[in-house]
Motif scaffolding. Structure first.
Motif, PDB file in Angstrom:
ATOM      1  N   PRO A  67     -28.960 -18.781 -22.030  1.00 26.18           N
ATOM      2  CA  PRO A  67     -28.992 -20.210 -21.701  1.00 26.18           C
ATOM      3  C   PRO A  67     -29.801 -20.552 -20.441  1.00 26.18           C
ATOM      4  CG  PRO A  67     -26.800 -19.615 -22.403  1.00 26.18           C
ATOM      5  CD  PRO A  67     -27.570 -18.339 -22.276  1.00 26.18           C
ATOM      6  N   PRO A  68     -29.687 -19.816 -19.326  1.00 29.01           N
ATOM      7  CA  PRO A  68     -30.546 -20.153 -18.191  1.00 29.01           C
ATOM      8  C   PRO A  68     -32.029 -19.961 -18.489  1.00 29.01           C
ATOM      9  CG  PRO A  68     -28.721 -18.806 -17.442  1.00 29.01           C
ATOM     10  CD  PRO A  68     -28.677 -18.810 -18.924  1.00 29.01           C
ATOM     11  N   ALA A  70     -33.463 -20.256 -21.470  1.00 22.07           N
ATOM     12  CA  ALA A  70     -33.861 -21.351 -22.356  1.00 22.07           C
ATOM     13  C   ALA A  70     -34.016 -22.654 -21.569  1.00 22.07           C
ATOM     14  CB  ALA A  70     -32.834 -21.523 -23.473  1.00 22.07           C
ATOM     15  N   PHE A  71     -33.092 -22.931 -20.656  1.00 19.34           N
ATOM     16  CA  PHE A  71     -33.203 -24.133 -19.831  1.00 19.34           C
ATOM     17  C   PHE A  71     -34.462 -24.093 -18.969  1.00 19.34           C
ATOM     18  CE2 PHE A  71     -32.351 -26.373 -15.836  1.00 19.34           C
ATOM     19  CZ  PHE A  71     -32.179 -27.651 -16.348  1.00 19.34           C
ATOM     20  N   GLY A  72     -34.742 -22.965 -18.362  1.00 19.80           N
ATOM     21  CA  GLY A  72     -35.957 -22.823 -17.550  1.00 19.80           C
ATOM     22  C   GLY A  72     -37.222 -22.990 -18.368  1.00 19.80           C
ATOM     23  N   TYR A  73     -37.226 -22.431 -19.582  1.00 21.78           N
ATOM     24  CA  TYR A  73     -38.398 -22.580 -20.449  1.00 21.78           C
ATOM     25  C   TYR A  73     -38.604 -24.043 -20.829  1.00 21.78           C
ATOM     26  CZ  TYR A  73     -41.494 -22.214 -24.440  1.00 21.78           C
ATOM     27  OH  TYR A  73     -42.530 -22.372 -25.309  1.00 21.78           O
ATOM     28  N   LEU A  74     -37.526 -24.720 -21.213  1.00 20.36           N
ATOM     29  CA  LEU A  74     -37.647 -26.130 -21.589  1.00 20.36           C
ATOM     30  C   LEU A  74     -38.080 -26.981 -20.396  1.00 20.36           C
ATOM     31  CD1 LEU A  74     -34.523 -26.499 -23.882  1.00 20.36           C
ATOM     32  CD2 LEU A  74     -36.929 -26.402 -24.575  1.00 20.36           C
ATOM     33  N   LEU A  75     -37.546 -26.691 -19.216  1.00 19.81           N
ATOM     34  CA  LEU A  75     -37.932 -27.421 -18.018  1.00 19.81           C
ATOM     35  C   LEU A  75     -39.413 -27.223 -17.697  1.00 19.81           C
ATOM     36  CD1 LEU A  75     -36.843 -29.166 -15.672  1.00 19.81           C
ATOM     37  CD2 LEU A  75     -36.536 -27.018 -14.416  1.00 19.81           C
ATOM     38  N   THR A  77     -41.792 -26.357 -19.811  1.00 21.87           N
ATOM     39  CA  THR A  77     -42.582 -27.011 -20.866  1.00 21.87           C
ATOM     40  C   THR A  77     -42.674 -28.506 -20.607  1.00 21.87           C
ATOM     41  OG1 THR A  77     -41.807 -25.348 -22.426  1.00 21.87           O
ATOM     42  CG2 THR A  77     -42.784 -27.322 -23.363  1.00 21.87           C
ATOM     43  N   TRP A  78     -41.542 -29.128 -20.247  1.00 14.80           N
ATOM     44  CA  TRP A  78     -41.545 -30.557 -19.951  1.00 14.80           C
ATOM     45  C   TRP A  78     -42.440 -30.849 -18.742  1.00 14.80           C
ATOM     46  CZ3 TRP A  78     -39.822 -32.817 -15.406  1.00 14.80           C
ATOM     47  CH2 TRP A  78     -39.811 -34.209 -15.397  1.00 14.80           C
TER      48      TRP A  78
END
Length: 110
Positions: A67-68, A70-75, A77-78
């Protein structure tokens, strides 16, 4: 009662004999069996244990790691998409007050 062939030394104690013959009576009725080193299987079952232990350990750490990440990757990317938008023509048109101030030498938001 003396345990070895050496005389008694009061400072260091009594010499009991060389290693393996510590001055005691010979043991009777004790049988030892030895397996030759080239007949042993030190890695017997290691590959099976490696697979299942690795799976068990990864499963136990899954919720702490994924989860951390995935959150870092999404952040990231955004943030990269937002940066590309702000540095594109559409992004400059979308916020005209920032581009006007920047061209006139006024303060620019960071």
């Amino acid at each position: 009662m003396a345990g070895g062939s050496e005389p008694l030394d009061y400072k260091h104690g009594q010499f009991l004999g060389p290693w393996g013959n510590l001055g005691s009576q010979t043991q009777k009725g004790i049988v030892t069996y030895v397996l030759a080193a080239n007949r042993q299987r030190p890695f017997a079952g290691a590959s099976r244990a490696m697979v299942f232990n690795t799976y068990r350990r990864c499963k136990a750490q899954f919720l702490y790691v994924v989860p951390p990440l995935a959150f870092g990757y999404l952040l990231m990317t955004w943030a990269v998409e937002k940066n590309h938008f702000y540095n594109s023509k559409e992004g400059q048109i979308h916020e005209p007050e920032v581009s006007d101030e920047a061209t006139q030498g006024g303060p620019v938001r960071g």
